[in-house]
Design a protein around this motif. Structure first.
Motif, PDB file in Angstrom:
ATOM      1  N   MET A  84       0.790   8.624  -2.021  1.00 19.22           N
ATOM      2  CA  MET A  84       1.307   8.059  -1.090  1.00 19.22           C
ATOM      3  C   MET A  84       2.166   9.336   0.161  1.00 19.22           C
ATOM      4  O   MET A  84       1.390   8.747   1.374  1.00 19.22           O
ATOM      5  CB  MET A  84       2.408   7.434  -1.349  1.00 19.22           C
ATOM      6  CG  MET A  84       3.463   7.095  -1.111  1.00 19.22           C
ATOM      7  SD  MET A  84       4.838   6.134  -1.778  1.00 19.22           S
ATOM      8  CE  MET A  84       5.907   7.780  -1.978  1.00 19.22           C
ATOM      9  N   ALA A  85       2.302  10.134  -0.468  1.00 19.68           N
ATOM     10  CA  ALA A  85       2.798  11.608   0.936  1.00 19.68           C
ATOM     11  C   ALA A  85       1.099  11.644   1.331  1.00 19.68           C
ATOM     12  O   ALA A  85       1.743  12.009   2.483  1.00 19.68           O
ATOM     13  CB  ALA A  85       2.509  12.885  -0.106  1.00 19.68           C
ATOM     14  N   THR A  86       0.043  11.975   1.138  1.00 20.07           N
ATOM     15  CA  THR A  86      -0.834  12.336   1.524  1.00 20.07           C
ATOM     16  C   THR A  86      -1.254  11.944   2.682  1.00 20.07           C
ATOM     17  O   THR A  86      -1.842  11.857   4.165  1.00 20.07           O
ATOM     18  CB  THR A  86      -2.645  12.836   0.537  1.00 20.07           C
ATOM     19  OG1 THR A  86      -1.439  14.203  -0.108  1.00 20.07           O
ATOM     20  CG2 THR A  86      -3.424  12.732   1.163  1.00 20.07           C
ATOM     21  N   LEU A  87      -1.388  10.157   2.501  1.00 16.51           N
ATOM     22  CA  LEU A  87      -1.776   9.287   3.618  1.00 16.51           C
ATOM     23  C   LEU A  87      -1.278   8.726   3.842  1.00 16.51           C
ATOM     24  O   LEU A  87      -1.313   7.871   5.018  1.00 16.51           O
ATOM     25  CB  LEU A  87      -2.432   7.929   2.076  1.00 16.51           C
ATOM     26  CG  LEU A  87      -3.381   8.084   1.477  1.00 16.51           C
ATOM     27  CD1 LEU A  87      -4.493   7.092   0.519  1.00 16.51           C
ATOM     28  CD2 LEU A  87      -5.003   8.635   2.262  1.00 16.51           C
ATOM     29  N   PRO A  96       2.470  -2.143   3.256  1.00 11.59           N
ATOM     30  CA  PRO A  96       3.054  -3.332   1.776  1.00 11.59           C
ATOM     31  C   PRO A  96       2.465  -2.926   0.686  1.00 11.59           C
ATOM     32  O   PRO A  96       1.233  -2.872   0.036  1.00 11.59           O
ATOM     33  CB  PRO A  96       2.848  -4.255   2.780  1.00 11.59           C
ATOM     34  CG  PRO A  96       2.521  -3.800   3.895  1.00 11.59           C
ATOM     35  CD  PRO A  96       1.777  -2.540   4.337  1.00 11.59           C
ATOM     36  N   GLY A  97       3.747  -3.735  -0.485  1.00 12.67           N
ATOM     37  CA  GLY A  97       3.283  -2.533  -1.541  1.00 12.67           C
ATOM     38  C   GLY A  97       2.786  -1.825  -2.586  1.00 12.67           C
ATOM     39  O   GLY A  97       3.458  -1.574  -3.739  1.00 12.67           O
ATOM     40  N   VAL A  98       2.834  -0.523  -1.352  1.00 14.81           N
ATOM     41  CA  VAL A  98       2.779   1.087  -2.467  1.00 14.81           C
ATOM     42  C   VAL A  98       4.137   1.652  -2.574  1.00 14.81           C
ATOM     43  O   VAL A  98       4.601   1.804  -3.923  1.00 14.81           O
ATOM     44  CB  VAL A  98       2.635   2.017  -0.934  1.00 14.81           C
ATOM     45  CG1 VAL A  98       2.475   3.801  -1.975  1.00 14.81           C
ATOM     46  CG2 VAL A  98       0.297   1.356  -0.409  1.00 14.81           C
ATOM     47  N   TRP A  99       5.039   1.515  -2.290  1.00 18.19           N
ATOM     48  CA  TRP A  99       6.331   1.879  -2.692  1.00 18.19           C
ATOM     49  C   TRP A  99       6.526   1.161  -3.992  1.00 18.19           C
ATOM     50  O   TRP A  99       7.114   1.864  -4.725  1.00 18.19           O
ATOM     51  CB  TRP A  99       7.516   2.066  -1.419  1.00 18.19           C
ATOM     52  CG  TRP A  99       8.857   2.163  -1.756  1.00 18.19           C
ATOM     53  CD1 TRP A  99      10.007   2.223  -2.614  1.00 18.19           C
ATOM     54  CD2 TRP A  99       9.122   4.082  -1.835  1.00 18.19           C
ATOM     55  NE1 TRP A  99      10.960   2.993  -2.970  1.00 18.19           N
ATOM     56  CE2 TRP A  99      10.594   4.395  -2.884  1.00 18.19           C
ATOM     57  CE3 TRP A  99       8.064   5.476  -1.282  1.00 18.19           C
ATOM     58  CZ2 TRP A  99      10.544   5.540  -2.210  1.00 18.19           C
ATOM     59  CZ3 TRP A  99       8.554   6.046  -1.822  1.00 18.19           C
ATOM     60  CH2 TRP A  99       9.802   6.707  -2.147  1.00 18.19           C
ATOM     61  N   PRO A 100       6.805   0.032  -3.989  1.00 14.79           N
ATOM     62  CA  PRO A 100       6.877  -0.743  -5.147  1.00 14.79           C
ATOM     63  C   PRO A 100       6.200  -0.737  -6.230  1.00 14.79           C
ATOM     64  O   PRO A 100       6.759  -0.179  -7.843  1.00 14.79           O
ATOM     65  CB  PRO A 100       6.927  -1.714  -4.535  1.00 14.79           C
ATOM     66  CG  PRO A 100       7.252  -2.360  -3.747  1.00 14.79           C
ATOM     67  CD  PRO A 100       6.839  -1.009  -2.668  1.00 14.79           C
ATOM     68  N   ALA A 101       4.924  -0.513  -6.011  1.00 11.61           N
ATOM     69  CA  ALA A 101       4.180   0.252  -6.986  1.00 11.61           C
ATOM     70  C   ALA A 101       4.710   1.316  -7.875  1.00 11.61           C
ATOM     71  O   ALA A 101       4.480   1.815  -8.263  1.00 11.61           O
ATOM     72  CB  ALA A 101       2.134   0.159  -6.416  1.00 11.61           C
ATOM     73  N   VAL A 102       4.253   2.228  -6.313  1.00  8.65           N
ATOM     74  CA  VAL A 102       5.282   4.227  -7.022  1.00  8.65           C
ATOM     75  C   VAL A 102       6.497   3.955  -8.064  1.00  8.65           C
ATOM     76  O   VAL A 102       6.182   4.424  -9.177  1.00  8.65           O
ATOM     77  CB  VAL A 102       5.158   4.795  -5.709  1.00  8.65           C
ATOM     78  CG1 VAL A 102       5.861   6.445  -6.303  1.00  8.65           C
ATOM     79  CG2 VAL A 102       3.736   5.099  -5.834  1.00  8.65           C
TER      80      VAL A 102
END
Length: 186
Positions: free
Chosen positions: A127-130, A136-142
């Motif tokens: 998440m940080a690298t990209l 959308p959806g990345v923060w809930p998945a992490v």
């Protein structure tokens, strides 16, 4: 009100604070301060009660969409309301998927802790690298990875580090007053 009074006396402390009567009224009603979680809990319990007959899959899907949209800043929010929207899915999942969470916890081990920690670390790094925090959806998945890691860590600590577990358990029974008082104390 006590929180606002303390924050008024510390104008250089970087946090949300009411600077007028109108802002104070807003904080007491629709735009909570750093105590947003107290408002959220009341709202979450009400939502859970009102939606108790809604099928779990539909309810969690809707809450997940709300979380993803809020985390991606696609929903205009004032103050800390975005966090209220983002976290509803986790409250409802804990409520509706209790048996799943308890099963995961009961089978947790050091191996699961390490696996969950690695998955969470990879998720955070990706998440940080990209720069994907607002996708959308990345923060809930992490966040799901973080929860899996946290549950496994709590189980392993409680089984293997009893002194630490007792201290953390003691703190855990006092989280609400700690949360409410942490900013004024800082």
């Amino acid at each position: 009100l006590i929180h606002t009074a303390v924050m008024w006396s510390t104008p250089t402390f970087d946090t949300a604070r009411a600077r007028s009567a109108g802002e104070l009224l807003s904080q007491l009603t629709i735009s909570p301060t750093n105590l947003w979680y107290l408002y959220a809990l009341a709202a979450y319990f009400g939502i859970a009660r009102l939606t108790r007959r809604v099928p779990t899959a539909w309810l969690l899907a809707a809450a997940l969409v709300l979380s993803a949209v809020a985390a991606a800043d696609l929903l205009p929010v004032v103050s800390n309301r975005g966090q209220v929207y983002q976290n509803l899915v986790f409250f409802l999942a804990g409520l509706r998927l209790r048996a799943v969470v308890e099963s995961y916890a009961s089978t947790s081990s050091v191996r699961r802790l390490l696996s969950a920690g690695a998955a969470y670390g990879v998720g955070l790094a990706a998440m940080a690298t990209l720069g994907a925090q607002r996708w959308p959806g990345v923060w809930p998945a992490v966040s799901v990875l973080a929860i899996a890691f946290g549950i496994a860590a709590a189980v392993v600590i409680s089984r293997h580090l009893t002194r630490t577990a007792r201290a953390l358990s003691s703190l855990g029974t006092r989280t609400l007053p700690v949360y409410v008082m942490h900013l004024p104390l800082l």
